[in-house]
Design a protein around this motif. Sequence first.
Motif, PDB file in Angstrom:
ATOM      1  N   UNK A 151       2.853  -4.247 -12.034  1.00 29.71           N
ATOM      2  CA  UNK A 151       3.121  -2.927 -11.433  1.00 29.71           C
ATOM      3  C   UNK A 151       4.473  -2.928 -10.729  1.00 29.71           C
ATOM      4  N   UNK A 152       4.769  -4.029  -9.991  1.00 27.76           N
ATOM      5  CA  UNK A 152       6.040  -4.119  -9.271  1.00 27.76           C
ATOM      6  C   UNK A 152       7.226  -4.094 -10.235  1.00 27.76           C
ATOM      7  N   UNK A 153       7.112  -4.811 -11.359  1.00 28.34           N
ATOM      8  CA  UNK A 153       8.199  -4.847 -12.332  1.00 28.34           C
ATOM      9  C   UNK A 153       8.399  -3.475 -12.973  1.00 28.34           C
ATOM     10  N   UNK A 154       7.265  -2.809 -13.334  1.00 29.33           N
ATOM     11  CA  UNK A 154       7.365  -1.486 -13.944  1.00 29.33           C
ATOM     12  C   UNK A 154       7.993  -0.487 -12.981  1.00 29.33           C
ATOM     13  N   UNK A 177       8.336  10.135  -5.667  1.00 25.96           N
ATOM     14  CA  UNK A 177       6.867  10.244  -5.594  1.00 25.96           C
ATOM     15  C   UNK A 177       6.210   9.224  -6.526  1.00 25.96           C
ATOM     16  N   UNK A 178       6.705   9.143  -7.760  1.00 27.55           N
ATOM     17  CA  UNK A 178       6.129   8.188  -8.713  1.00 27.55           C
ATOM     18  C   UNK A 178       6.336   6.756  -8.244  1.00 27.55           C
ATOM     19  N   UNK A 210       2.581   1.694  -3.661  1.00 22.48           N
ATOM     20  CA  UNK A 210       1.271   1.690  -2.988  1.00 22.48           C
ATOM     21  C   UNK A 210       0.209   1.086  -3.904  1.00 22.48           C
ATOM     22  N   UNK A 211       0.299   1.425  -5.209  1.00 19.66           N
ATOM     23  CA  UNK A 211      -0.653   0.848  -6.154  1.00 19.66           C
ATOM     24  C   UNK A 211      -0.529  -0.654  -6.218  1.00 19.66           C
ATOM     25  N   UNK A 212       0.711  -1.171  -6.213  1.00 22.24           N
ATOM     26  CA  UNK A 212       0.903  -2.618  -6.212  1.00 22.24           C
ATOM     27  C   UNK A 212       0.274  -3.253  -4.981  1.00 22.24           C
ATOM     28  N   UNK A 245      -2.185  -2.125  -2.908  1.00 23.51           N
ATOM     29  CA  UNK A 245      -3.657  -2.092  -2.828  1.00 23.51           C
ATOM     30  C   UNK A 245      -4.297  -2.870  -3.974  1.00 23.51           C
ATOM     31  N   UNK A 246      -3.550  -3.017  -5.101  1.00 25.37           N
ATOM     32  CA  UNK A 246      -4.049  -3.911  -6.151  1.00 25.37           C
ATOM     33  C   UNK A 246      -4.013  -5.345  -5.658  1.00 25.37           C
ATOM     34  N   UNK A 247      -2.933  -5.699  -4.919  1.00 28.40           N
ATOM     35  CA  UNK A 247      -2.853  -7.042  -4.332  1.00 28.40           C
ATOM     36  C   UNK A 247      -3.989  -7.290  -3.360  1.00 28.40           C
ATOM     37  N   UNK A 248      -4.361  -6.280  -2.561  1.00 27.74           N
ATOM     38  CA  UNK A 248      -5.505  -6.439  -1.658  1.00 27.74           C
ATOM     39  C   UNK A 248      -6.781  -6.703  -2.450  1.00 27.74           C
ATOM     40  N   UNK A 249      -6.929  -5.977  -3.579  1.00 32.69           N
ATOM     41  CA  UNK A 249      -8.147  -6.140  -4.388  1.00 32.69           C
ATOM     42  C   UNK A 249      -8.259  -7.535  -4.963  1.00 32.69           C
ATOM     43  N   UNK A 250      -7.090  -8.256  -5.077  1.00 32.23           N
ATOM     44  CA  UNK A 250      -7.117  -9.611  -5.636  1.00 32.23           C
ATOM     45  C   UNK A 250      -7.886 -10.580  -4.745  1.00 32.23           C
TER      46      UNK A 250
END
Length: 691
Positions: A85-88, A112-113, A119-121, A123-128
């Motif tokens: 996600x971070x790279x994209x 915005x995107x 933010x997605x990166x 909270x995805x990291x938190x989910x890890x």
Amino acid sequence: MHGTYNLWLVALSLVVATLASFTALDLSGRLSLLTQAGLRRAWLAGGAAAMGIGIWSMHFIGMLAFSLPIALGYDLVITAGSLVIAVLVSYFALFVITRAKLTPRRLVAGGILMGFGIAGMHYTGDAAMRMKPGIQYDPVLVAISIMIAIVASCVALWIARTLSDADQRHMIAKRLGAAVVMGVAITGMHYTGSAAAEFPLGSICGSANGIDGHWLAVTITLFTFAILTVTLMLSRFDARTTLLAGSVSQLNGQIVRMATFDTLTDLPNRRTLTKRIEHAIQTARQQQNLFAILFMDLDGFKTINDSLGHTAGDEVLKAFAQRLLHCVRGGDTVARLGGDEFVVLLEHIASPDDAGHMAESVLERMRKGVWADKQPLQVTPSIGIALFPQDGETADTLLKHADAAMYEAKRSGRGTYRFFEASMNEAATRTLQIQHALHEALGAGYFCLHFQPKFRGANGELAGAEALLRLNHPEIGSLPPLEFIPVAERSGQIVQIGYWVARETCRQIRRWEASGLPAVKVAINLSPRQLTQPDLVATMLDIVRSEQVQCDRIMFEITETVAMQDAPRTIEMIGAFHANGFEIAIDDFGTGYSSLAYLQRFRVKQLKIDRFFTNGLDANGHEGSAIVSAIIALAHSLEMDVVAEGVETTSQLDKLKGLLCDQMQGFLLGMPLTAEAFGALLHAHTGAAPT
């Protein structure tokens, strides 16, 4: 459960975020300079990877800085997903920054995107961590973290776009300051998102694996620093290489342009013109049509250069070049060969008349046109025209024949045009021979002076002489002045030749005086080119003094036509000659349309009646006598002596005596004589015995 933070790792995450931001800004500037699509895509992908790893590392170090009373770990697959996600997101950011036009609408949409992506990166990291029970989030803080991410993304895009111009001053310092601002914003978003997370009592981490978080943080940090540093070094090295290559390419372009275009006028030069003529020859042969070469030389340009200086001459050449471009058709080639020589390649013409009409148009517009360059000097060319195929089938031949036709135009009065004719080749060859002979003549002693006697009208006594130049060349023989003087005038050789005439005249006067002969006044003709020399009077004075001859022994003759070309300057120059003891005569009077006002202001010693009016005494009867009588009366009223040229008949002599003409010269009275023969004549008229 409440967590704690390792402040060293928090600070380290800020440093990583700042370095990642600086890398992003540097890459945006690098990408803005790339023009090759393949290279641009490669740098975009590599830069996105480096920037994404940097942002992700900041996030991951921030996660490692956070600790709970329980063991923590991170799922490898989910963590890798956050890295993707971070790279994209980084790829998207660099793509938006380097677009040709970044409108406010695109800026906000991109921010915005990107904000949702970052933010997605996070909270995805938190989910890890795979917490059980799951992490509970404060909705307000989550919303704030997303807003921070969006605002930070918009600001980052705007800053990166603003600083993408590599030509700005203090670029490194500006990017470093902007990177700090962006790093603080990214870090602030992360820790705001972390503050939104709440871990219930009794939670366990499903990804705990017993790895030491501090060592993991050090490893990721070093790996990230290495990637970002290598990326920056490659970017800098490639930028310098590209800049050097661009400089070399620009230099090569300048060299090519200097080799193909004239540096003063920016017109094609001889080399480029030759290639275009050769191409025109091929095209004309295939299509069976005509084209023309118009060879031009500016009339009087040497005078401008000599009197006003080379800087003024260069301005005239540039102005003429621009004017000429406005005179021709859009597809025609205008070139400068050097000096004041210009050529127009006129392709696709229906008949020779088209070339003639173009020449007439150029001459007319040069005479009367009102030009934007505001150049006050009116310059008009003489034009020679050569046609393909009848006047030559090679570029060199066509240019040579057009040049010959141009010289014929000059001989025909200048400011006109002539088509090439076969006979002009002989004239051009003869001109070159004469130029070469003149170049040799001064040093080799091929010049000599003859002296035509002048007699008083009242008693027939010898009044003086006129010095006449002769050229005897061992190869081309004896040349009359009417043949070599115009060539010397056009080439500028007449200036030094004129000084030789003055010096040799002075030496001959001294020889006569040394032989015991009485003092005699000798007239010397001044050419138009000589009169443009700013130091003419001073040079003549130096010659006379160095030869130890009195100034009143020399009279300078100026034709009426030349005197009236710049009458105020002529008055000034005549005054300077008079102030130094020289006398001036107006030669060929009656052919130059002098106004009485200027004739009075000239204050010359003599008027010389042109031979046309002398011949008219026989040919035109009473009318001829009336004109000569009027000229003599006018001169006497202005206290000037009158000399009649071209006296060839007894009736002319008698009538001139009856009209009280002061002096006369002509073949009837005396042919031009060598110095020795004139000395003998002087002895015979005075009775002085030569020693």
